[in-house]
Write an enzyme that holds these catalytic residues in place. Structure first.
Site, PDB file in Angstrom:
ATOM      1  N   GLY A  11      -4.738  28.960 -16.505  1.00 48.43           N
ATOM      2  CA  GLY A  11      -4.041  29.778 -15.523  1.00 48.43           C
ATOM      3  C   GLY A  11      -4.710  31.101 -15.185  1.00 48.43           C
ATOM      4  O   GLY A  11      -4.044  32.031 -14.733  1.00 48.43           O
ATOM      5  N   SER A  12      -6.038  31.189 -15.326  1.00 45.19           N
ATOM      6  CA  SER A  12      -6.672  32.473 -14.990  1.00 45.19           C
ATOM      7  C   SER A  12      -6.623  32.725 -13.483  1.00 45.19           C
ATOM      8  O   SER A  12      -6.461  33.875 -13.043  1.00 45.19           O
ATOM      9  CB  SER A  12      -8.104  32.534 -15.521  1.00 45.19           C
ATOM     10  OG  SER A  12      -8.950  31.644 -14.850  1.00 45.19           O
ATOM     11  N   MET A  88      -4.130  19.590 -12.267  1.00 43.64           N
ATOM     12  CA  MET A  88      -4.938  18.385 -12.445  1.00 43.64           C
ATOM     13  C   MET A  88      -4.196  17.100 -12.075  1.00 43.64           C
ATOM     14  O   MET A  88      -4.443  16.052 -12.671  1.00 43.64           O
ATOM     15  CB  MET A  88      -5.449  18.317 -13.887  1.00 43.64           C
ATOM     16  CG  MET A  88      -6.288  19.522 -14.301  1.00 43.64           C
ATOM     17  SD  MET A  88      -7.688  19.813 -13.208  1.00 43.64           S
ATOM     18  CE  MET A  88      -8.783  18.514 -13.763  1.00 43.64           C
ATOM     19  N   ARG A  89      -3.285  17.193 -11.121  1.00 37.92           N
ATOM     20  CA  ARG A  89      -2.593  15.996 -10.629  1.00 37.92           C
ATOM     21  C   ARG A  89      -2.916  15.827  -9.156  1.00 37.92           C
ATOM     22  O   ARG A  89      -2.907  16.795  -8.393  1.00 37.92           O
ATOM     23  CB  ARG A  89      -1.067  16.148 -10.738  1.00 37.92           C
ATOM     24  CG  ARG A  89      -0.534  16.152 -12.124  1.00 37.92           C
ATOM     25  CD  ARG A  89      -0.593  14.800 -12.775  1.00 37.92           C
ATOM     26  NE  ARG A  89       0.216  13.782 -12.119  1.00 37.92           N
ATOM     27  CZ  ARG A  89       0.142  12.491 -12.415  1.00 37.92           C
ATOM     28  NH1 ARG A  89      -0.719  12.066 -13.315  1.00 37.92           N
ATOM     29  NH2 ARG A  89       0.919  11.619 -11.820  1.00 37.92           N
ATOM     30  N   LEU A  91      -1.809  14.971  -5.605  1.00 35.01           N
ATOM     31  CA  LEU A  91      -0.534  14.954  -4.891  1.00 35.01           C
ATOM     32  C   LEU A  91      -0.561  13.791  -3.905  1.00 35.01           C
ATOM     33  O   LEU A  91      -1.535  13.602  -3.160  1.00 35.01           O
ATOM     34  CB  LEU A  91      -0.327  16.283  -4.165  1.00 35.01           C
ATOM     35  CG  LEU A  91      -0.209  17.495  -5.108  1.00 35.01           C
ATOM     36  CD1 LEU A  91      -0.389  18.800  -4.331  1.00 35.01           C
ATOM     37  CD2 LEU A  91       1.126  17.475  -5.842  1.00 35.01           C
ATOM     38  N   ASN A 105      -5.774  24.726  -2.392  1.00 31.48           N
ATOM     39  CA  ASN A 105      -6.364  24.375  -3.688  1.00 31.48           C
ATOM     40  C   ASN A 105      -7.671  25.133  -3.857  1.00 31.48           C
ATOM     41  O   ASN A 105      -8.355  25.427  -2.874  1.00 31.48           O
ATOM     42  CB  ASN A 105      -6.633  22.865  -3.762  1.00 31.48           C
ATOM     43  CG  ASN A 105      -7.204  22.460  -5.104  1.00 31.48           C
ATOM     44  OD1 ASN A 105      -6.716  22.891  -6.154  1.00 31.48           O
ATOM     45  ND2 ASN A 105      -8.267  21.663  -5.097  1.00 31.48           N
ATOM     46  N   HIS A 107     -11.375  24.736  -5.709  1.00 31.58           N
ATOM     47  CA  HIS A 107     -12.229  23.720  -6.302  1.00 31.58           C
ATOM     48  C   HIS A 107     -13.543  24.374  -6.728  1.00 31.58           C
ATOM     49  O   HIS A 107     -14.136  25.135  -5.957  1.00 31.58           O
ATOM     50  CB  HIS A 107     -12.493  22.604  -5.288  1.00 31.58           C
ATOM     51  CG  HIS A 107     -13.350  21.519  -5.845  1.00 31.58           C
ATOM     52  ND1 HIS A 107     -12.857  20.552  -6.704  1.00 31.58           N
ATOM     53  CD2 HIS A 107     -14.677  21.267  -5.711  1.00 31.58           C
ATOM     54  CE1 HIS A 107     -13.843  19.749  -7.058  1.00 31.58           C
ATOM     55  NE2 HIS A 107     -14.955  20.164  -6.474  1.00 31.58           N
ATOM     56  N   ASP A 143      -9.983  16.727  -2.385  1.00 32.38           N
ATOM     57  CA  ASP A 143     -10.957  17.810  -2.187  1.00 32.38           C
ATOM     58  C   ASP A 143     -11.587  17.768  -0.789  1.00 32.38           C
ATOM     59  O   ASP A 143     -12.714  18.241  -0.594  1.00 32.38           O
ATOM     60  CB  ASP A 143     -12.063  17.767  -3.262  1.00 32.38           C
ATOM     61  CG  ASP A 143     -11.493  17.926  -4.668  1.00 32.38           C
ATOM     62  OD1 ASP A 143     -10.485  18.620  -4.824  1.00 32.38           O
ATOM     63  OD2 ASP A 143     -12.069  17.332  -5.604  1.00 32.38           O
TER      64      ASP A 143
HETATM   65  C1  GRF Z   1     -10.924  26.406 -12.180  1.00 32.57           C
HETATM   66  O1  GRF Z   1     -12.310  26.339 -12.309  1.00 32.57           O
HETATM   67  C2  GRF Z   1     -10.482  25.664 -10.946  1.00 32.57           C
HETATM   68  O2  GRF Z   1     -11.351  25.792  -9.872  1.00 32.57           O
HETATM   69  C3  GRF Z   1     -10.479  24.244 -11.459  1.00 32.57           C
HETATM   70  O3  GRF Z   1      -9.969  24.329 -12.770  1.00 32.57           O
HETATM   71  C4  GRF Z   1     -10.214  25.624 -13.296  1.00 32.57           C
HETATM   72  C5  GRF Z   1      -8.907  26.214 -13.662  1.00 32.57           C
HETATM   73  O4  GRF Z   1      -9.027  27.400 -14.348  1.00 32.57           O
HETATM   74  N1  GRF Z   1      -9.760  23.377 -10.572  1.00 32.57           N
HETATM   75  P1  GRF Z   1      -7.753  28.317 -14.603  1.00 32.57           P
HETATM   76  O5  GRF Z   1      -6.647  27.421 -15.170  1.00 32.57           O
HETATM   77  O6  GRF Z   1      -7.347  28.945 -13.302  1.00 32.57           O
HETATM   78  O7  GRF Z   1      -8.198  29.332 -15.605  1.00 32.57           O
END
Ligand code: GRF
Length: 200
Positions: A11-12, A88-89, A91, A105, A107, A143
């Site tokens: 969740g950064s 990571m799902r 939709l 999103n 990516h 994507d």
């Molecule tokens: C990020 O690199 C994002 O682009 C990818 O997964 C990572 C998630 O990182 N889809 P975080 O959970 O936001 O720290």
């Protein structure tokens, strides 16, 4: 604008979005939702005072059933925009159609290069000199939706997938809030995506 953030992990990006919304006052984070009950981002959301909820996809018999519950939860939260941030799902097409134009999103590659997983490893293997990240609108194609912003990151000699991922992630934290703020301001980014360049 009320913004819901969907996560599965650390969740950064979610934290970067919440902090930017709070600092600028241009949107309100109304919900953080994780499909993974052990996502570290859930505690971070709570610490920031944003309602955090789990919707465990394993408890639903089909993707459609999960998506229906997700739609209902987002409706209850009054979300205008949905930001996937390490969610990571995939939709499903019905969900995407129901929220068309309102799902973003991030990516970790310069799309259309390297859709899918293991982007940093694949970028190194391909020998590219420039890598980066993309914020795009979510469409039924994985994507594949319209690009709203990209940040470019140099690939350095001696980079590993991990070191490259860290450098890209720092730019994700700049790019995603910038794109979200522009969307909230009504800027038509599909015609002129935001382009950021990172220092090495
Ligand atoms: C990020 O690199 C994002 O682009 C990818 O997964 C990572 C998630 O990182 N889809 P975080 O959970 O936001 O720290």
């Amino acid at each position: 604008m009320r913004v819901a953030i969907l996560i599965s992990g650390g969740g950064s990006n979610m934290v970067a979005l919440i902090q930017a919304m709070r600092a600028g006052g241009w949107a309100e984070p109304c919900l953080v939702l994780s499909n993974n009950p052990t996502a570290a981002g859930l505690e971070k959301a709570q610490a920031l005072g944003v309602p955090a909820q789990v919707l465990d996809h394993r408890e639903f018999p089909t993707r459609e059933a999960f998506d229906t519950a997700l739609s209902e939860t987002l409706r209850e939260a009054g979300a205008d925009l949905i930001c996937c941030a390490g969610f990571m799902r995939v939709l499903g097409p019905t969900f995407v159609a129901a929220h068309s134009g309102r799902i973003l999103n991030i990516h970790p590659s310069l799309l259309p290069l390297f859709p899918g997983l293991d982007t940093h490893k694949r970028a190194l293997e391909a020998g590219v000199a420039i890598h980066g990240c993309t914020v795009h609108e979510v469409t039924p194609e994985l994507d594949g939706g319209p690009i709203l912003g990209q940040a470019a990151v140099p690939v350095l000699g001696g980079d590993t997938a991990e070191s490259l991922a860290q450098r890209v992630l720092r730019q994700e934290h700049r790019l995603y809030p910038a794109v979200l703020q522009a969307i909230c301001a009504g800027t038509p980014l599909k015609d002129a995506p935001i382009a950021l360049l990172a220092d090495a």
